[in-house]
Design an enzyme around this catalytic site. Structure first.
Site, PDB file in Angstrom:
ATOM      1  N   ALA A 271     -11.436   2.306   5.175  1.00 38.38           N
ATOM      2  CA  ALA A 271     -10.510   1.503   4.377  1.00 38.38           C
ATOM      3  C   ALA A 271      -9.728   2.363   3.388  1.00 38.38           C
ATOM      4  O   ALA A 271      -9.913   3.579   3.308  1.00 38.38           O
ATOM      5  CB  ALA A 271     -11.289   0.405   3.662  1.00 38.38           C
ATOM      6  N   HIS A 272      -8.863   1.733   2.636  1.00 40.35           N
ATOM      7  CA  HIS A 272      -7.971   2.471   1.734  1.00 40.35           C
ATOM      8  C   HIS A 272      -8.727   3.194   0.616  1.00 40.35           C
ATOM      9  O   HIS A 272      -9.716   2.711   0.107  1.00 40.35           O
ATOM     10  CB  HIS A 272      -6.863   1.604   1.154  1.00 40.35           C
ATOM     11  N   ASN A 273      -8.206   4.378   0.313  1.00 36.98           N
ATOM     12  CA  ASN A 273      -8.715   5.181  -0.800  1.00 36.98           C
ATOM     13  C   ASN A 273     -10.130   5.713  -0.608  1.00 36.98           C
ATOM     14  O   ASN A 273     -10.754   6.182  -1.560  1.00 36.98           O
ATOM     15  CB  ASN A 273      -8.615   4.394  -2.114  1.00 36.98           C
TER      16      ASN A 273
ATOM     17  N   GLN B 191       0.868  -1.172   0.000  1.00 38.91           N
ATOM     18  CA  GLN B 191       0.000   0.000   0.000  1.00 38.91           C
ATOM     19  C   GLN B 191       0.906   1.223   0.000  1.00 38.91           C
ATOM     20  O   GLN B 191       1.437   1.624   1.037  1.00 38.91           O
ATOM     21  CB  GLN B 191      -0.915  -0.049   1.223  1.00 38.91           C
TER      22      GLN B 191
END
Lengths: 340, 340, 340
Positions: B237-239, B196
């Site tokens: 979460a990511h993004n 990531q």
């Protein structure tokens, strides 16, 4: 900085276009600029492919026709992206050795190549294997062990009697080995704590997210098999057993003594009630609630999509007068039968 | 200790009753004693107003008739309460300077007026701006930055490459910048971690609750805009991208690559599935599950209120034989049409 | 190592079989080997009893007939197991005294028999009573107090003005006393923080799980009564009041100003909306959502069990066309009435 030729070689693909082009950064199809590399792994983003400014894209043969730039053509662009991201990752690297502000019991065994950061506290008889990395302010209590190449991020607490395998990652502020939730009522109606005398055994290649908690077993160990991936904010209760390569998304809760098979995928906020079994290859949609064992592989769901409030309210009311609707239908049937 | 005259001046209201009365503490309408100040911001508590022992109450003109004591009359008593509570707050204040037990990389930039508590660990090239406060036992990894007047409470972990703006509060044991949950399957069915390589960007005036986790982006940053308020135990979460002034209540989970607009209100335990969009000004009731993008502002729901178990069981059974009820109705319709 | 005779004496039961037999470990019925002790507390495991290899089993008179080995016969084998597990527990014991790496404010009061581990940070005017144990890397801020025999596991954060009673256990990485989620909108639509000037009061014999958060009150304290048991990953918002001996399973979220009675049992992932009351002796099934006060004791539910996806999808569609089904039934009724 890599040329497409180099990348294709590393990734097992071939270049379509100019293989001398060099890329210095990864980017999304939409955000990419000249000099950057992108990838297409989800057909949702096909429109972004058509207009990308990337200097090259990792993609499958099928997507090549729509690609306006150079491409590295591969069978599995998502897997290739995983490998390429590693090349461009700028995460800081830990140094071997023990920080002077670490507090380590005399009979703990710390391998020479391990890295122990500031304010780490390590209890009696703990073993930290070669190339393991223990982040700042972690606490690892007595008789636990951390396998080779495993990385524990900062502020993690590992209780006593927890065994973690090789090549694992445990993210920040997680807790492994806390007491299971076990209480018995005495004759006066007061709770008596059941000491949790089992431990936790975690296999190899396991990743555990941030702020996740895994309880120790009441008697036997809680077990997380090789290759399991667990996201953030997950609760895993005592004596749970999770099979190989199962992946569990964030905010999921698994109650005590649940056994989950191999290669399952649990969406976010899934809940599984105590003492149940879920067989191999089960896919649970996000927010599914499991209150009976699942014995057949497949895709299971139990959640409604949010609706405009008034629609939901009316539908909800209809559901709770279904008994009346059933009675009305029955009445009609009887009348019909009578008139017939 | 403030007189009502002083308070009315500070808060932009006027006094009804004796403006020389002095109050030394805030209290609820029900719990207030003589010498204390209370407020009415929710009509649920009108009955408590009628019997309050407070020496004064912050309220609107409309509620004045029911007030048995002195009042400070204002347009927005809840906002006034926010300002008054600050006057009575006894939270300890941090002192400028770096505690001798802090561990700080040589090339980190710590402003003179910043406060760095005991056992804080700060990595390479981190910037801590003026008047920022870093609580005890926090860890901030390489290349991150903390803006002016931002306070990080104890035991927080901030990974590398995380940028937090000004006037923010991050509560204890939260994690910002942990790896997103990204894995690709290789040809043998084993998971391969996707590094990531994005970061996290947090705007100004953001508050993040205790034990909340916000993952770093896979490629681009996860983004939390100015004025966002996030409660405890939330998973982001990511993004994910969250728009200005959106507020998110506790135990909510937001999956990867979700975009949420401005001025949304998410109740507790809401879940939003990956890659969806929620537009501006959406209100989601507690426990709503969102599995389709929401494109119209409004109030959305997706949860049933708990019912007595047997009623729920019977209703649930009726729902799952709705197919039979539909068939019976269809049969009646056919019979009716035949007889007609 | 204990003989069955000794155990029966300690536990208030009698031995069936050879009371000189000695056991050196606790084990499950299924996993037990010769020389080990097991127990039967759940009829689910009757089949395991019939084939157990344990040298002795704790059980009720009713189960004796099915037991293939020695038994200690008791009224409440689960309670007996709780007491026996304590005898076999190998959790490390803390030593009295203050670790040299602890940072303690000069005017804090630490009892002589208390144990303060490495990197603990204790603020002004904190009181730690006799035999209390503060685990490594905990932070306890100003004006808080920890009662006798209470144990705080590592990496816990306790804010200022938090009072914890005697014989409590707070598991790792939990947060007690973080700010409640309180914000008012100003005239420009921006959030203004409401300072949370209450504290948290926790009674005696309370256990709080790992990674759980309990917010301080906005004005009055958040209150957790004697004997309450809270599992991991639970969120308890400001001004919640929880009555004696209530037990709350993992991942549950309780919104602000909720009052829960005595002797309630909340399953995992339960959600309770703000300002509601739940009376004494309420049992909430896992995943229940409570959006109205509950005034009658009993067992309540609000969740569907996960179904095969296509079945769920069809049923869900039927639910949202219930209005049409109702209309069709109404139409049939009218036609019937007309023809009659």
């Amino acid at each position: 900085m890599f040329s497409l030729k180099e990348l294709a070689l590393k990734l097992g693909g071939y270049v379509h276009g100019d293989d001398s082009v060099r890329v210095n950064r990864l980017a999304t199809l939409k955000g990419a600029k000249s000099g950057q590399l992108s990838f297409l792994a989800n057909s949702k983003y096909l429109n972004d492919l058509k207009t990308t400014k990337a200097s090259a894209v990792l993609l499958t043969k099928e997507a090549l026709a729509l690609c306006p730039t150079n491409a590295v053509v591969l069978d599995n662009p998502y897997l290739a992206f995983a490998k390429v991201a590693l090349l461009f990752d700028r995460a800081p690297k830990a140094h071997s050795g023990i920080h002077p502000f670490a507090t380590i019991a005399r009979n703990a065994h710390i391998a020479k190549s391990a890295s122990i950061a500031a304010n780490v506290v390590i209890g009696e008889n703990v073993t930290i294997a070669e190339h393991a990395i223990i982040g700042a302010n972690c606490v690892i209590l007595d008789n636990s062990s951390i396998g080779q190449n495993t990385e524990i991020k900062p502020n993690v607490t590992i209780y006593h009697g927890v065994h973690i395998g090789e090549n694992c990652i445990i993210h920040a502020n997680s807790v492994i080995g806390s007491d299971g939730f076990g209480n018995a009522k005495d004759n006066n109606g007061n709770w008596v704590k059941i000491p949790q005398i089992g431990g936790v055994t975690i296999g190899n290649n396991v990743e555990i997210g941030a702020s996740t908690s895994i309880d120790r077993g009441a008697i036997d160990d809680t077990i997380i098999a090789d290759g399991v991936k667990i996201d953030n904010q997950v609760q895993i209760a005592h004596n749970v057993v999770i099979g190989e390569n199962t992946a569990i998304a964030g905010a999921t809760g698994i109650a005590g003594s649940v056994t989950i098979g191999k290669n399952c995928l649990l969406g976010g906020q899934v809940g599984i009630s105590g003492h149940l079994e879920v067989c191999d290859n089960v896919l649970l949609a996000a927010a599914s609630n499991v209150s009976k064992s699942i014995t057949e592989p497949g895709f299971y769901t139990a959640a409604f999509n949010a609706r405009p409030h008034m629609e939901w309210k009316r539908t909800s009311a209809r559901i709770f007068r279904l008994d009346k609707l059933e009675s009305r239908v029955k009445m009609l049937e009887q009348k019909y039968n009578e008139t017939e």
